[in-house]
Design a protein around this motif. Structure first.
Motif, PDB file in Angstrom:
ATOM      1  N   UNK A 182       0.819  -1.216   0.000  1.00 38.24           N
ATOM      2  CA  UNK A 182       0.000   0.000   0.000  1.00 38.24           C
ATOM      3  C   UNK A 182       0.853   1.267   0.000  1.00 38.24           C
ATOM      4  N   UNK A 183       1.858   1.268  -0.859  1.00 36.48           N
ATOM      5  CA  UNK A 183       2.697   2.451  -0.991  1.00 36.48           C
ATOM      6  C   UNK A 183       1.961   3.523  -1.784  1.00 36.48           C
ATOM      7  N   UNK A 184       2.255   4.781  -1.474  1.00 38.36           N
ATOM      8  CA  UNK A 184       1.628   5.893  -2.188  1.00 38.36           C
ATOM      9  C   UNK A 184       2.287   6.025  -3.555  1.00 38.36           C
ATOM     10  N   UNK A 185       1.526   5.923  -4.639  1.00 35.33           N
ATOM     11  CA  UNK A 185       2.134   5.834  -5.973  1.00 35.33           C
ATOM     12  C   UNK A 185       2.945   7.053  -6.378  1.00 35.33           C
ATOM     13  N   UNK A 186       2.638   8.220  -5.821  1.00 37.32           N
ATOM     14  CA  UNK A 186       3.326   9.443  -6.244  1.00 37.32           C
ATOM     15  C   UNK A 186       4.617   9.697  -5.479  1.00 37.32           C
ATOM     16  N   UNK A 187       4.892   8.897  -4.442  1.00 39.76           N
ATOM     17  CA  UNK A 187       6.060   9.146  -3.599  1.00 39.76           C
ATOM     18  C   UNK A 187       7.191   8.178  -3.925  1.00 39.76           C
ATOM     19  N   UNK A 188       8.416   8.663  -3.806  1.00 40.68           N
ATOM     20  CA  UNK A 188       9.581   7.800  -3.958  1.00 40.68           C
ATOM     21  C   UNK A 188       9.738   6.935  -2.713  1.00 40.68           C
ATOM     22  N   UNK A 189      10.661   5.986  -2.791  1.00 39.64           N
ATOM     23  CA  UNK A 189      10.874   5.087  -1.656  1.00 39.64           C
ATOM     24  C   UNK A 189      11.253   5.860  -0.400  1.00 39.64           C
ATOM     25  N   UNK A 190      12.160   6.816  -0.530  1.00 35.66           N
ATOM     26  CA  UNK A 190      12.578   7.569   0.659  1.00 35.66           C
ATOM     27  C   UNK A 190      11.445   8.451   1.168  1.00 35.66           C
ATOM     28  N   UNK A 235      15.627   7.798   7.166  1.00 36.34           N
ATOM     29  CA  UNK A 235      14.992   7.066   6.074  1.00 36.34           C
ATOM     30  C   UNK A 235      16.042   6.383   5.198  1.00 36.34           C
ATOM     31  N   UNK A 236      17.108   7.088   4.893  1.00 36.88           N
ATOM     32  CA  UNK A 236      18.161   6.501   4.069  1.00 36.88           C
ATOM     33  C   UNK A 236      18.880   5.365   4.807  1.00 36.88           C
ATOM     34  N   UNK A 237      19.049   5.516   6.116  1.00 39.82           N
ATOM     35  CA  UNK A 237      19.664   4.443   6.912  1.00 39.82           C
ATOM     36  C   UNK A 237      18.824   3.174   6.835  1.00 39.82           C
ATOM     37  N   UNK A 279      18.074  -1.170  -0.155  1.00 43.38           N
ATOM     38  CA  UNK A 279      17.444  -0.371  -1.211  1.00 43.38           C
ATOM     39  C   UNK A 279      17.931   1.074  -1.238  1.00 43.38           C
ATOM     40  N   UNK A 280      19.088   1.347  -0.668  1.00 43.79           N
ATOM     41  CA  UNK A 280      19.592   2.725  -0.692  1.00 43.79           C
ATOM     42  C   UNK A 280      19.726   3.238  -2.124  1.00 43.79           C
ATOM     43  N   UNK A 281      20.071   2.352  -3.033  1.00 46.84           N
ATOM     44  CA  UNK A 281      20.244   2.775  -4.426  1.00 46.84           C
ATOM     45  C   UNK A 281      18.913   2.892  -5.170  1.00 46.84           C
ATOM     46  N   UNK A 282      17.810   2.574  -4.495  1.00 42.31           N
ATOM     47  CA  UNK A 282      16.479   2.713  -5.097  1.00 42.31           C
ATOM     48  C   UNK A 282      15.661   3.807  -4.391  1.00 42.31           C
ATOM     49  N   UNK A 283      16.320   4.636  -3.610  1.00 44.21           N
ATOM     50  CA  UNK A 283      15.617   5.621  -2.785  1.00 44.21           C
ATOM     51  C   UNK A 283      14.758   6.570  -3.616  1.00 44.21           C
TER      52      UNK A 283
END
Length: 227
Positions: A94-102, A123-125, A132-136
């Motif tokens: 249920x992630x918000x589609x408009x937001x990035x992972x971070x 969040x990055x930690x 998934x740091x490289x997918x933030x």
């Protein structure tokens, strides 16, 4: 103990009678350990998780979270307790589609009244902790199913909960990705000293967890302690 369910009974209306979902269930989960709860559909697993999350009040018994009994707490106090002490990993991310992972993680800090920008480092930690740091900067449609579930786990840990409740996190994943998610949850639990309850139907994925409990007809059975 960070999570204690003591003598919990929960019933639901069923016509002229009541259906027993949980029958005098007692479960104590120490910090830094994963207790997996398994059982057939309709056995009471989801009800147990809902009571542990303080989303449903039991008919009787006591829920204690982080040393605080929840009996008698009002809606606002329960909301504050969940925000401060309980992380929930839902079956679907249920992630918000408009937001990035971070940004998915930063919004949790905003709900808690903190600046999303100030929470960027945490969040990055956490994204780094789940690999998934490289997918933030990716949005949900740019992530695989397993990656979305890992963002879901990181989001649940954003406010540093002492209790982590996980509902069927592998149901939409193939076996290899499912095993990786359970292994990740176990490693994070040990590293961050959360008291984790993992509800699943797939016993074959549970080789790394600390303890397996079974639910049948609302009754919880725990393994006998080693001699």
């Amino acid at each position: 103990m960070s999570l204690e369910l003591t003598d919990i009974t929960l019933t639901y209306p069923d016509g002229d009678t009541r259906l027993t979902a949980l029958d005098r269930v007692t479960l104590h989960v120490p910090r830094g350990s994963v207790t997996a709860v398994v059982g057939p559909s309709g056995s009471g697993k989801s009800s147990l998780l809902a009571v542990a999350a303080t989303l449903v009040a039991p008919d009787s018994g006591t829920v204690t979270v982080d040393g605080r009994p929840t009996t008698g707490l009002g809606r606002g106090d329960l909301t504050d307790l969940r925000r401060r002490a309980i992380g929930i990993v839902f079956q679907q991310p249920n992630l918000l589609p408009s937001l990035t992972a971070v940004e998915q993680l930063q919004v949790m800090a905003a709900i808690d009244g903190r600046s999303p920008r100030a929470a960027h480092g945490r969040a990055m930690e956490l994204l780094d902790a789940v690999g998934l740091a490289d997918r933030a900067g990716r949005r949900p449609h740019q992530l695989s199913g397993g990656q979305r579930q890992r963002v879901n786990i990181a989001r649940a840990l954003m406010n540093d909960p002492t209790v982590l409740l996980v509902d069927e996190p592998t149901s939409a994943l193939d076996r290899e990705r499912g095993a990786a998610v359970v292994d990740l949850l176990t490693r994070l639990t040990h590293r961050r000293a959360t008291a984790t309850v993992l509800v699943t139907h797939d016993r074959g994925l549970l080789t790394a967890v600390d303890r397996i409990a079974e639910v049948h007809d609302g009754r919880l059975t725990l393994p006998a302690p080693a001699p």
